[in-house]
Design a protein around this motif. Structure first.
Motif, PDB file in Angstrom:
ATOM      1  N   PRO A  53       0.851  -1.224   0.007  1.00  0.00           N
ATOM      2  CA  PRO A  53      -0.007  -0.006   0.021  1.00  0.00           C
ATOM      3  C   PRO A  53       0.944   1.180   0.081  1.00  0.00           C
ATOM      4  CG  PRO A  53      -0.681  -1.731   1.679  1.00  0.00           C
ATOM      5  CD  PRO A  53       0.483  -2.191   0.940  1.00  0.00           C
ATOM      6  N   ALA A  54       2.068   1.042   0.703  1.00  0.00           N
ATOM      7  CA  ALA A  54       2.956   2.343   0.618  1.00  0.00           C
ATOM      8  C   ALA A  54       3.378   2.800  -0.699  1.00  0.00           C
ATOM      9  CB  ALA A  54       4.131   1.949   1.362  1.00  0.00           C
ATOM     10  N   ALA A  55       3.190   1.873  -1.645  1.00  0.00           N
ATOM     11  CA  ALA A  55       3.714   2.308  -3.156  1.00  0.00           C
ATOM     12  C   ALA A  55       2.750   2.977  -3.904  1.00  0.00           C
ATOM     13  CB  ALA A  55       4.102   1.101  -3.769  1.00  0.00           C
ATOM     14  N   LEU A  56       1.346   2.978  -3.556  1.00  0.00           N
ATOM     15  CA  LEU A  56       0.147   3.374  -4.118  1.00  0.00           C
ATOM     16  C   LEU A  56       0.277   4.944  -4.552  1.00  0.00           C
ATOM     17  CD1 LEU A  56      -2.851   1.467  -2.548  1.00  0.00           C
ATOM     18  CD2 LEU A  56      -1.887   1.482  -4.879  1.00  0.00           C
ATOM     19  N   PRO A  57       0.752   5.880  -3.472  1.00  0.00           N
ATOM     20  CA  PRO A  57       1.127   7.371  -3.779  1.00  0.00           C
ATOM     21  C   PRO A  57       2.170   7.364  -5.033  1.00  0.00           C
ATOM     22  CG  PRO A  57       1.339   6.947  -1.348  1.00  0.00           C
ATOM     23  CD  PRO A  57       1.180   5.547  -2.073  1.00  0.00           C
ATOM     24  N   PHE A  58       2.893   6.340  -5.317  1.00  0.00           N
ATOM     25  CA  PHE A  58       3.998   6.365  -6.280  1.00  0.00           C
ATOM     26  C   PHE A  58       3.441   5.857  -7.580  1.00  0.00           C
ATOM     27  CE2 PHE A  58       5.829   7.103  -2.100  1.00  0.00           C
ATOM     28  CZ  PHE A  58       6.516   8.129  -2.371  1.00  0.00           C
ATOM     29  N   LEU A  59       2.237   5.402  -7.655  1.00  0.00           N
ATOM     30  CA  LEU A  59       1.760   4.771  -9.106  1.00  0.00           C
ATOM     31  C   LEU A  59       2.169   5.306 -10.097  1.00  0.00           C
ATOM     32  CD1 LEU A  59       0.484   1.905  -8.907  1.00  0.00           C
ATOM     33  CD2 LEU A  59      -2.154   2.993  -9.096  1.00  0.00           C
ATOM     34  N   GLU A  60       2.076   6.586 -10.182  1.00  0.00           N
ATOM     35  CA  GLU A  60       2.426   7.391 -11.627  1.00  0.00           C
ATOM     36  C   GLU A  60       3.853   7.307 -11.723  1.00  0.00           C
ATOM     37  OE1 GLU A  60       0.238   8.377 -13.295  1.00  0.00           O
ATOM     38  OE2 GLU A  60       1.730   9.164 -14.997  1.00  0.00           O
ATOM     39  N   ASP A  61       4.754   7.153 -10.901  1.00  0.00           N
ATOM     40  CA  ASP A  61       5.895   6.701 -10.929  1.00  0.00           C
ATOM     41  C   ASP A  61       6.418   5.294 -11.401  1.00  0.00           C
ATOM     42  OD1 ASP A  61       7.146   9.652 -10.009  1.00  0.00           O
ATOM     43  OD2 ASP A  61       6.318   8.644  -8.151  1.00  0.00           O
ATOM     44  N   LEU A  62       5.743   4.594 -10.818  1.00  0.00           N
ATOM     45  CA  LEU A  62       5.851   3.219 -11.098  1.00  0.00           C
ATOM     46  C   LEU A  62       5.240   2.687 -12.485  1.00  0.00           C
ATOM     47  CD1 LEU A  62       6.087   0.260 -10.111  1.00  0.00           C
ATOM     48  CD2 LEU A  62       4.151   0.407  -8.988  1.00  0.00           C
ATOM     49  N   ALA A  63       4.455   3.594 -12.973  1.00  0.00           N
ATOM     50  CA  ALA A  63       3.668   3.458 -14.461  1.00  0.00           C
ATOM     51  C   ALA A  63       4.639   3.986 -15.443  1.00  0.00           C
ATOM     52  CB  ALA A  63       2.248   4.123 -14.372  1.00  0.00           C
ATOM     53  N   ARG A  64       5.441   5.096 -14.892  1.00  0.00           N
ATOM     54  CA  ARG A  64       6.269   5.510 -15.886  1.00  0.00           C
ATOM     55  C   ARG A  64       7.654   4.751 -16.221  1.00  0.00           C
ATOM     56  NH1 ARG A  64       6.585  10.824 -13.394  1.00  0.00           N
ATOM     57  NH2 ARG A  64       4.605  11.727 -14.103  1.00  0.00           N
ATOM     58  N   ARG A  65       8.143   3.969 -15.051  1.00  0.00           N
ATOM     59  CA  ARG A  65       9.352   3.278 -15.360  1.00  0.00           C
ATOM     60  C   ARG A  65       8.607   1.947 -15.859  1.00  0.00           C
ATOM     61  NH1 ARG A  65      13.546   0.711 -11.093  1.00  0.00           N
ATOM     62  NH2 ARG A  65      14.081  -1.097 -12.667  1.00  0.00           N
ATOM     63  N   ALA A  66       7.532   1.572 -15.737  1.00  0.00           N
ATOM     64  CA  ALA A  66       6.947   0.136 -16.581  1.00  0.00           C
ATOM     65  C   ALA A  66       6.947   0.597 -17.901  1.00  0.00           C
ATOM     66  CB  ALA A  66       5.578  -0.085 -15.811  1.00  0.00           C
ATOM     67  N   GLN A  67       6.354   1.732 -18.445  1.00  0.00           N
ATOM     68  CA  GLN A  67       6.147   2.192 -19.632  1.00  0.00           C
ATOM     69  C   GLN A  67       7.841   2.251 -20.275  1.00  0.00           C
ATOM     70  OE1 GLN A  67       4.780   5.978 -20.583  1.00  0.00           O
ATOM     71  NE2 GLN A  67       3.516   5.194 -22.351  1.00  0.00           N
ATOM     72  N   ALA A  68       8.400   2.970 -19.826  1.00  0.00           N
ATOM     73  CA  ALA A  68       9.897   2.822 -20.338  1.00  0.00           C
ATOM     74  C   ALA A  68      10.545   1.493 -20.566  1.00  0.00           C
ATOM     75  CB  ALA A  68      10.633   3.756 -19.336  1.00  0.00           C
ATOM     76  N   GLU A  69      10.260   0.846 -19.566  1.00  0.00           N
ATOM     77  CA  GLU A  69      10.928  -0.778 -19.611  1.00  0.00           C
ATOM     78  C   GLU A  69      10.400  -1.281 -20.832  1.00  0.00           C
ATOM     79  OE1 GLU A  69      13.717  -1.857 -17.934  1.00  0.00           O
ATOM     80  OE2 GLU A  69      13.264  -1.213 -15.706  1.00  0.00           O
ATOM     81  N   THR A  70       8.794  -1.165 -21.146  1.00  0.00           N
ATOM     82  CA  THR A  70       8.385  -2.030 -21.902  1.00  0.00           C
ATOM     83  C   THR A  70       8.877  -1.404 -23.483  1.00  0.00           C
ATOM     84  OG1 THR A  70       6.634  -2.102 -20.574  1.00  0.00           O
ATOM     85  CG2 THR A  70       6.131  -2.657 -22.762  1.00  0.00           C
ATOM     86  N   LEU A  71       8.896   0.031 -23.547  1.00  0.00           N
ATOM     87  CA  LEU A  71       9.319   0.514 -24.756  1.00  0.00           C
ATOM     88  C   LEU A  71      10.622   0.048 -25.294  1.00  0.00           C
ATOM     89  CD1 LEU A  71       7.880   4.143 -24.751  1.00  0.00           C
ATOM     90  CD2 LEU A  71       7.030   2.302 -26.084  1.00  0.00           C
ATOM     91  N   ARG A  72      11.383  -0.021 -24.115  1.00  0.00           N
ATOM     92  CA  ARG A  72      12.921  -0.383 -24.240  1.00  0.00           C
ATOM     93  C   ARG A  72      12.860  -1.764 -24.729  1.00  0.00           C
ATOM     94  NH1 ARG A  72      17.300  -2.004 -21.458  1.00  0.00           N
ATOM     95  NH2 ARG A  72      16.216  -2.037 -19.561  1.00  0.00           N
TER      96      ARG A  72
END
Lengths: 414, 257
Positions: A53-72
């Motif tokens: 649950p502590a990661a929920l406020p950072f969901l946008e950061d998590l999503a950004r990294r996930a997107q970058a990893e996927t594109l790469r």
């Protein structure tokens, strides 16, 4: 009685399940979440931290990294496939399933002629990757029936995957020889006790035989395996950690094999009434958290998104880590040819809900939410800045046939 | 500028940038990207080719004047790479083949031994063989002996955009290997492609850095110019680099004439 593979995943699963996952999740705070997000390679603790649950406020950061990893790692191409239900006979009694032996539905299996008709209807939509499914009925739709079907499918598709009951190495090798190159096996839950509750009878009750199935498929020659929990059967933290550990273990043991993960969320099966199964809730926010954390933990792992999810949500999830989607889906046996002139899924749901087919009793395994046709999905994907990948064949199938004929014409050369 | 054509596989090229076709959000961009880059050679994964399917056939997007360089992406050993190359030739996509033999789906590093085996078989069959490889001197020598038309060392792990992480190893190949060296994989920025060319590489192959840019067409143009700038710099001959301090442009002994 099945004996687990000696160098199989089970000891690793026991190690992972002995970790104090809840302790890590409880201890997570903004500091550990940010540290995990900054780490180039995530540890199991980092992964659990990102699932907390502590990661929920950072969901946008998590999503950004996930997107970058996927594109790469995968770029902007999304593989398209569709499932083909060959049969719905089943001797299992999975308490949540629309095909369970206890359900009163019409049972049938496709003849080879019908498989051909279905294959043609699907291939006409442009799809080249097919996933063949059966229930668990060794006497009616066992390994030799499946191999016969695969030989038909391999004439129409460049990649044939199977999602069928656990088999022996020899039986998997038989499917590979017939033209299959990929297998999907959902462990559903990695919690052994919960697994036994959910599978009170039938061959599927053997937890270890199922757990080792992807490894046996690889030993039988499959080039690609796809794993999955069924989110909603048990504590999702534990099952997501286990499936990620399973995928990572296979990737390390068999580096030449493509390993991917599906994240199906349980939906209520189609039949109402007393036995209706109510899955534990995994809401959209948590679902995004799972998807993006998994992408960060396993950057090179394929992730398949089910048509259980509604179209609008699939469109939002695609950029966050998805690499493969089903399109033009119909979960009723023989539904593709019936539906050739309309959305396949709509036809299946009509069958199920109104009894509009001639027997009035066929029902799909589960209700699908995304009933877009292949063309509709392709257009929507392009609008999102992604494109469908139809052809991504492996040498195991008959994909080489795709190369023959008409090349110069297609290239506009003399 | 004096004539500086690049001869590869018996073909004379004016551009030293090779491009790819993977990872695009829309393959319809490929013709525009190709034009902006000035590239004359384009690689395509055979596994993406589907002659029977108008929807899935990437070859339709490739400008007819370009040299097609099919690659064996997905091959896990020499046998599979050889099968793919022969299928490609039988299908009429030509004699050029980029060998990619990768049996590690996590790091995607090329298998030198299997790559050399496939190169030997296919070169004997008359293919123009361009093997993708780790910049290892021994593997490079094996590839030379096996009949490769060029060697294609990686700058960094494929798709990583991390640039010339293998700079030292590539410089050894540049010193020792007489075949053209085409730096392939890992180049993330035009400046890195430029640096590879300044070092003396014959050409660069760039895909991910273009495909994953916000504006792939503009990035393709940037790479085209960077490769050209690096090549000109190499031809011009770089001035020497001082370890420390500075040196006036008129040396102190200039008066001696």
């Amino acid at each position: 009685m099945y004996t687990a593979i000696e160098d199989g995943f089970y000891p690793e699963l026991q190690r992972v399940q002995a970790l104090d996952a809840q302790g890590v999740i409880r201890a997570a705070d903004a500091g550990t979440v940010q540290a995990a997000l900054a780490r180039p390679v995530l540890s199991e603790e980092d992964f659990l931290t990102l699932l907390s649950p502590a990661a929920l406020p950072f969901l946008e950061d998590l999503a950004r990294r996930a997107q970058a990893e996927t594109l790469r790692n995968f770029g902007r191409g999304i593989q398209f496939f569709t499932p083909l239900y060959l049969a719905n006979y089943c001797t299992n009694r999975c308490v949540y399933c629309g095909f369970s032996t206890k359900r009163d539905i019409k049972r049938r299996k496709l003849s080879l002629e019908e498989v051909e008709i279905e294959a043609k209807a699907i291939a006409a939509t442009g799809l080249r990757k097919i996933l063949a499914l059966t229930g668990d009925a060794p006497n009616l739709t066992g390994a030799s029936y499946l191999a016969d079907c695969i030989r038909v499918l391999a004439r129409h598709f460049s990649s044939v995957a199977i999602e069928v009951p656990s088999m022996t190495v020899e039986e998997y090798a038989m499917q590979v020889a017939a033209g299959a190159d990929s297998m999907t096996m959902f462990q559903e839950t990695y919690n052994h006790e919960r697994y036994l509750e959910l599978h009170p009878g039938g061959p599927k009750r053997d937890f270890l035989f199922r757990l080792d199935a992807p490894q046996r498929a690889i030993q039988g020659g499959m080039r690609s395996v796809n794993l999955g929990p069924l989110l909603g059967l048990d504590d999702w933290h534990a099952d997501v950690l286990a499936v990620a550990a399973h995928a990572r273990w296979l990737l390390r043991k068999y580096p030449q094999v493509e390993v991917s993960v599906s994240l199906p969320r349980m939906r209520p099966h189609t039949e109402g009434g007393e036995a209706q199964f109510m899955p534990l809730d995994v809401d959209n926010t948590v679902f995004v958290q799972i998807l993006t954390a998994l992408r960060c933990f396993l950057p090179q792992c394929g992730i398949t998104m089910s048509s259980r999810e509604p179209a609008w949500l699939r469109d939002k999830l695609l950029p966050l880590g998805v690499t493969r989607v089903s399109a033009g889906v119909c979960t009723a046996v023989g539904g593709h040819a019936d539906a050739a002139r309309q959305s396949c899924a709509t036809a299946a749901n009509l069958q199920a809900n109104t009894g509009a087919n001639e027997n009035g009793e066929d029902k799909p395994q589960f209700d699908i939410s995304d009933d877009r046709s292949v063309d509709e999905m392709a257009a929507d994907l392009l609008a999102l800045g992604y494109q469908p990948v139809f052809s991504d064949w492996l040498l195991g199938g008959q994909g080489a046939d795709q190369l023959t004929g008409g090349v110069n014409q297609a290239l506009g050369r003399s | 500028m004096h004539c500086d054509n690049f001869v590869l596989g018996g073909k004379t090229l004016t551009s030293r940038l090779l491009i790819g076709t993977g990872k695009y959000g829309n393959d319809a961009l490929i013709p525009e990207i190709a034009e902006a880059s000035g590239a004359e050679v384009i690689t395509v994964a055979l596994r993406r080719v589907d002659m029977s399917n108008a929807k899935g056939n990437i070859l339709r997007q490739i400008p007819p004047h370009m040299q097609l360089l099919p690659n064996t992406s997905g091959a896990r050993n020499a046998d599979e790479a050889v099968r793919l190359a022969r299928l490609a030739r039988a299908a009429g996509v030509g004699d050029w083949i980029k060998i990619e033999v990768i049996s590690d789906t996590r790091h995607l590093l090329p298998d030198g031994y299997e790559t050399a085996k496939a190169t030997e078989i296919l070169a004997r069959d008359g293919f123009v063989v361009l093997p993708y490889m780790n910049p290892d001197l021994y593997v490079a020598r094996d590839l030379v002996n096996a009949g490769a038309a060029a060697v294609m060392p990686l700058g960094a792990p494929i798709g990583s955009n991390r640039g010339l992480a293998t700079r030292e190893m590539i410089s050894i190949l540049l010193e020792e290997i007489e075949l053209p060296i085409i730096v392939d994989a890992g180049i993330g920025r035009p400046s890195q492609a430029c640096e590879a060319m300044e070092m003396g590489a014959s050409a660069c192959l760039v895909n991910t850095a273009i495909a994953s840019a916000n504006d792939p067409v503009l990035m393709a143009a940037a790479f085209g110019r960077a490769v050209e700038a690096g090549r000109r710099a190499w031809l011009a001959g770089m001035g020497r680099v001082l370890d420390k301090g500075a040196e006036a442009s008129s040396p102190l002994t200039g008066f001696l004439g």
